[in-house]
Design an enzyme around this catalytic site. Structure first.
Site, PDB file in Angstrom:
ATOM      1  N   SER A 125       0.841  -1.210   0.000  1.00  0.00           N
ATOM      2  CA  SER A 125       0.000   0.000   0.000  1.00  0.00           C
ATOM      3  C   SER A 125       0.870   1.252   0.000  1.00  0.00           C
ATOM      4  CB  SER A 125      -0.935  -0.073   1.208  1.00  0.00           C
ATOM      5  OG  SER A 125      -1.826   0.999   1.229  1.00  0.00           O
ATOM      6  N   ASP A 164      -9.359  -3.890  -6.460  1.00  0.00           N
ATOM      7  CA  ASP A 164      -8.840  -3.222  -5.262  1.00  0.00           C
ATOM      8  C   ASP A 164      -9.375  -1.796  -5.267  1.00  0.00           C
ATOM      9  OD1 ASP A 164      -7.424  -2.014  -3.224  1.00  0.00           O
ATOM     10  OD2 ASP A 164      -5.444  -2.599  -3.974  1.00  0.00           O
ATOM     11  N   HIS A 172      -7.556  -5.327  -1.108  1.00  0.00           N
ATOM     12  CA  HIS A 172      -6.327  -4.546  -1.033  1.00  0.00           C
ATOM     13  C   HIS A 172      -5.188  -5.273  -0.330  1.00  0.00           C
ATOM     14  CE1 HIS A 172      -3.949  -0.973  -1.258  1.00  0.00           C
ATOM     15  NE2 HIS A 172      -3.860  -0.830   0.055  1.00  0.00           N
TER      16      HIS A 172
END
Lengths: 243, 364
Positions: free
Chosen positions: A75, A197, A225
């Site tokens: 991320s 995502d 995610h």
């Protein structure tokens, strides 16, 4: 070196990192303000941009005298890794970016996945602690018949955070724009993109791949995610194939 | 996603539209993000997660606050197969929380505001106090100095007075006698100044003029004081009207001093050659003595502080004294539990002294 993203802490890697322990030295850490890090060390000025976090990564690498290490970032930490690699080129030799995004807000013909007002709504929610996201959760000892591998750990502690720090980190993350830093990084890079995502949609993964001169893009079948948690085998396989 | 009809109703869609959709499709944007960054990871890591606060975003209409309990379901291999969510509406609770939060924020702001105000106030107070203390100290020092000075001057003056008296008893020619007379006047004036200064200092330091009470007939006391001044200013006419049938308990020396002061002022500041009226009588339980003269009105800015020490006018005859006369007179009035008042117009200026006949009762 495994770096967790926005939301929880190094436990995000608990299904992935141990697999590599046989062949590699594993380095796990919590970003300042998350998990077991020293929350009092959090500085609103330093961490107002991702550079603050990138400096920390470089500091860890220097402390451990890392050279030619492999960075795996999830991320927002994916971009933190890119920034760190740009700052100190010799510490890493390869990068793995899981669900990266250099900018979350749409812009001209760039698709980030969110509109400005959506991000503003998110930040406002955090501001008023509207959904109690970042309440200091009372730890509860889990008696764990269900997940024996967790043992007697504290539940909810994985995503415990200080409300002010959560707010600040969210602001830094979701308002960031590090698109220009991508092309400066020439290290061999694996971009792992999940299907569906919400936070880092496919267009973004493709953008990152296009911008980074020495990169590969792998589109996973996993959705959501956090493939490091929801689809660890696929994630491990993709990483192994790359390094 | 599989869901019951109630869920479909809450998000305002037809039950048939649900399969194929994801739970997070019906959440607000922050809910969607929260699911991906917190909820899903937590579930994977610990298998259950309770009391999650989220907002459903129905197809139409306002958002719906809910509380969610989540549980991961696994197959025999231990692999996760699905997530079970139990959802409760929490609109009421949510409103309650929002109210509490808003009150808390208000209180916080108020508190901070108050804290700042108090800090400012305290600072101002401390500064004012500091200033006051400094001034007070200065004043005290000044007054002590004056008292000492006055006291120290008395001796040499007494010496001169006595000496001059003795010189008068020796054989002197006319010139010498005149000179000695002049010197005696000067010494007398200096004594008066020193007395005034001492009175002033004492009254400031010890709170008022000290009185020596006697029960006397006031008429002769006042008449004597008035005559002394009349003799010294033959150009003026002083009309005396006194009516004190009974004796009065007071300090006669001080009353005489007060009357002298008022009459002397009237003579020096009033119309040249004009008439000064002095009257004294009982009005019920109050004793009243007033002194009036004709002449220009006292300007209002002087009137405002006429009884304050060191106040002098620029008009009238040559300046005498330090401007303490009226101050000391008003202190004499105060010590007698009375007061000294003034009225001044273009026609007449009148000073009135009032005091209670009976001195042992509380003040006027």
């Amino acid at each position: 070196m495994f770096a967790h993203g926005f939301g929880c802490d190094q436990n995000m890697w608990r299904f992935v990192a141990p697999i590599f322990a046989k062949d590699y030295q594993i380095i796990l850490f919590d970003l300042v303000g998350a998990g077991g890090s020293d929350w009092s060390a959090f500085s609103f000025e330093k961490y107002a941009t991702l550079d603050g976090y990138a400096d920390d990564v470089v500091e860890i690498a220097n402390k451990l005298e890392l050279q030619d290490a492999i960075f795996v970032g999830h991320s927002v930490s994916a971009m933190i890794g890119v920034l760190a690699a740009n700052k100190a080129p010799r510490i890493f030799k390869k990068l793995v970016l899981v669900g990266p995004s250099p900018k979350y807000i749409n812009d001209a013909d760039y698709v980030g996945g969110f509109t400005k007002s959506q991000i503003e709504e998110l930040l406002e929610t955090l501001d008023s602690n509207y959904l109690g996201w970042s309440r200091a959760m009372a730890p509860v000892i889990m008696g764990n018949g269900d997940r024996p591998e967790l043992g007697e750990e504290l539940s909810n502690s994985f995503c415990k955070t200080d409300p002010e720090i959560a707010k600040a980190f969210a602001k830094t993350t979701f308002l960031s724009d590090t698109r220009d830093d991508l092309k400066k990084c020439e290290l061999p890079t694996l971009v792992l993109q999940c299907s569906q995502d919400v936070i880092a949609p496919q267009a973004v993964g493709e953008f990152v791949h296009a911008q980074m001169p020495n990169s590969e893009l792998v589109i996973m079948t996993a959705t959501g995610h956090c493939p490091n948690l929801s689809a660890p085998e696929e994630t491990i396989a993709a990483i192994k194939a790359f390094i | 996603m599989h869901a019951n009809k109630r869920f479909a109703d809450w998000v305002k869609v037809k039950p048939e539209e649900l399969p194929g959709k994801r739970f997070s499709d019906y959440l607000s944007i922050s809910g969607k993000i929260y699911v991906e960054t917190h909820l899903a990871p937590l579930l994977r890591m610990q298998g259950t997660y309770d009391e999650i606060a989220l907002e459903l975003a129905p197809a139409t209409g306002p958002r719906l606050p809910v509380l969610v309990n989540a549980r991961e379901k696994k197959n025999d291999n231990g692999d996760p197969t699905s997530i079970a969510l139990v959802i409760f509406k929490s609109t009421q609770r949510h409103q309650y929380e929002a109210d509490l939060l808003s009150v808390r924020n208000e209180l916080r702001a108020l508190n901070e505001n108050l804290a700042q105000k108090i800090e400012l106030e305290v600072q101002q107070r401390l500064t004012a106090e500091g200033r006051y203390n400094a001034e007070h100290e200065e004043a005290q020092f000044r007054e002590q100095f004056i008292a000492i000075l006055g006291h120290d001057l008395r001796n040499p003056l007494a010496g001169m007075e006595a000496g001059l008296k003795m010189v008068l008893r020796t054989p002197l020619d006319e010139k010498a006698t005149n000179l000695v007379s002049l010197m005696q006047n000067s010494v007398e004036r200096m004594n008066a100044l020193v007395s005034d200064l001492t009175d002033f200092a004492r009254s400031r330091m010890g709170g008022g003029i000290r009185l020596q009470y006697k029960t006397v007939q006031l008429e002769p006391v006042i008449a004597h004081a008035v005559n002394e001044i009349a003799a010294a200013s033959p150009a003026n006419n002083i009309d005396l009207h006194l009516d004190f049938p009974e004796s009065v308990e007071c300090d006669p020396m001080r009353i005489a001093q007060l009357v002298s002061n008022l009459v002397a002022n009237a003579v020096s500041h009033g119309e040249t050659g004009g008439t000064v009226e002095v009257s004294g009588f009982f009005a019920g339980s109050i004793l009243e003595i007033s002194v009036s003269n004709k002449g220009a009105a006292i300007p209002s800015e002087i009137l405002d502080r006429i009884f304050a020490p060191f106040t002098r006018t620029k008009n009238g005859q040559a300046q005498r004294g330090l401007g303490l006369g009226l101050y000391i007179s008003s202190e004499i009035a105060r010590s007698h539990k009375g007061e000294l008042k003034v009225q001044s117009t273009a026609e007449k200026t009148k000073f009135t002294f009032l005091m209670p006949k009976i001195q042992s009762t509380p003040s006027v």
